[in-house]
Enzyme design. Sequence first.
Site, PDB file in Angstrom:
ATOM      1  N   GLY A  90      15.851  57.434  40.538  1.00 29.27           N
ATOM      2  CA  GLY A  90      16.682  56.289  40.907  1.00 29.27           C
ATOM      3  C   GLY A  90      16.335  55.622  42.216  1.00 29.27           C
ATOM      4  N   HIS A 182      36.943  38.936  52.784  1.00 28.73           N
ATOM      5  CA  HIS A 182      38.312  39.401  52.556  1.00 28.73           C
ATOM      6  C   HIS A 182      39.169  39.207  53.802  1.00 28.73           C
ATOM      7  CE1 HIS A 182      41.427  41.589  50.466  1.00 28.73           C
ATOM      8  NE2 HIS A 182      41.530  42.458  51.451  1.00 28.73           N
ATOM      9  N   ASP A 221      49.967  37.326  48.770  1.00 29.49           N
ATOM     10  CA  ASP A 221      50.402  38.254  49.810  1.00 29.49           C
ATOM     11  C   ASP A 221      50.409  37.522  51.142  1.00 29.49           C
ATOM     12  OD1 ASP A 221      47.702  38.211  50.732  1.00 29.49           O
ATOM     13  OD2 ASP A 221      47.210  39.828  49.354  1.00 29.49           O
ATOM     14  N   LYS A 246      54.698  41.402  48.603  1.00 23.23           N
ATOM     15  CA  LYS A 246      54.368  42.551  47.764  1.00 23.23           C
ATOM     16  C   LYS A 246      54.212  43.790  48.629  1.00 23.23           C
ATOM     17  CE  LYS A 246      49.309  42.194  47.818  1.00 23.23           C
ATOM     18  NZ  LYS A 246      48.092  41.997  47.023  1.00 23.23           N
ATOM     19  N   ASP A 272      43.462  33.440  45.643  1.00 20.22           N
ATOM     20  CA  ASP A 272      43.081  34.730  46.233  1.00 20.22           C
ATOM     21  C   ASP A 272      41.577  34.739  46.476  1.00 20.22           C
ATOM     22  OD1 ASP A 272      43.532  37.216  47.289  1.00 20.22           O
ATOM     23  OD2 ASP A 272      44.431  38.066  45.480  1.00 20.22           O
ATOM     24  N   ASP A 276      40.285  42.029  41.407  1.00 16.87           N
ATOM     25  CA  ASP A 276      39.674  43.331  41.132  1.00 16.87           C
ATOM     26  C   ASP A 276      40.198  43.862  39.799  1.00 16.87           C
ATOM     27  OD1 ASP A 276      38.463  45.770  41.172  1.00 16.87           O
ATOM     28  OD2 ASP A 276      39.245  46.403  43.099  1.00 16.87           O
ATOM     29  N   ALA A 278      43.120  43.043  38.563  1.00 17.57           N
ATOM     30  CA  ALA A 278      44.008  41.988  38.050  1.00 17.57           C
ATOM     31  C   ALA A 278      45.451  42.440  37.899  1.00 17.57           C
ATOM     32  CB  ALA A 278      43.501  41.430  36.720  1.00 17.57           C
TER      33      ALA A 278
END
Length: 366
Positions: A90, A182, A221, A246, A272, A276, A278
């Site tokens: 890998g 984010h 949020d 939330k 948003d 992720d 949902a």
Amino acid sequence: MSQHDPAAVLPPDSALELESNVFSFEASQAPATQPGQVRPASEKKRSARAGEAKRFKIFCGEANRPLAEEVCKFVGVPLGETRLERFADGEVLFQLLENVRGADVFLIQPTCFPVDQHLVELLIMMDALKRASAGRITVVIPYYGYARQDRKDRPRVAISSKLVADLLTTAGANRALLVDLHAAQIQGFFNIPVDHLFASPVLVGYFRDLNLPNLTVVSPDAGGVERARFFAKKLDVNTPLAIVDKRRTEKNVTEVMNVIGDVRGRTCLIIDDMIDTAGTLVKTAETLLDQGATKVYACASHAVLSGAACERIANSRLEEVVVTNTIPLREEAQKVAKIKVLSIAGLLGRAIESIHMETSVSTLFN
């Protein structure tokens, strides 16, 4: 004859040779040839190499090659040739198949699923560029993985977004071009210049064309209020804003508590940065509809869509979920009619051109 004249201490033949060398040096320092004169072939060749070094080049890994190809098509630059393979265990084997010495290089690679694999690919590719003497390396990360761990919100946890920033810098990045972090303060984790792009110009244009009636923009949020407010102003200065309160009970699990703002009889648009699992998105939509909203749309920059996200969206009461192609859409998600993908290739392409030409990137959002 002066005692400082080097020809004074040399035999006649050597003196003539020195005079010839001095003449050759002065000729090389002479002004450019007059109009109509042809420059020597060696000088032409040097000029061609210098011009090539000033051009920018774009490379990519395996994370989102279609986006990189679309960006290259937009800016009119061919995608750089590379060889990326894996050993039996890998490990990544990467090789550049073209010269990058002195070039301005842009490396496109989102650190999406599988996050660790694509992150290591990115680091190895940058190391190869650095060792190949690239003039400047700008790492273009449409989706910045590990961005959610940006502070110590619990005892004895890592701040992985800072760690990733350090890894990128150590691997050889001279600049970073990121899309919808984010948390905006992640820019401060880098010790190199960072250009932070927003996908809002692409998303705003789409929803403006839809001309949704009685529209209210909703932040899912408190942390996303600034993003939602910016989006609402771009749509229309009079677009109202609502906030969902939330509480996160555990990772990827939230409980919607309350809606701040009047959404009765309104068309709601949830804004948003990423979707992720949902779970939060679907619960937010249900709460808005229970509070009297007529329809609920959603949009996000990054379609992470892990776990049962696609199934949740397909079975939800959401009208449409609009995302961008910062992350390649999973095959399962492509089958969900409610999910629509918009391209940010043009936005990235214009930003890359601005960085290369040393012009303002912020004008893309005016």
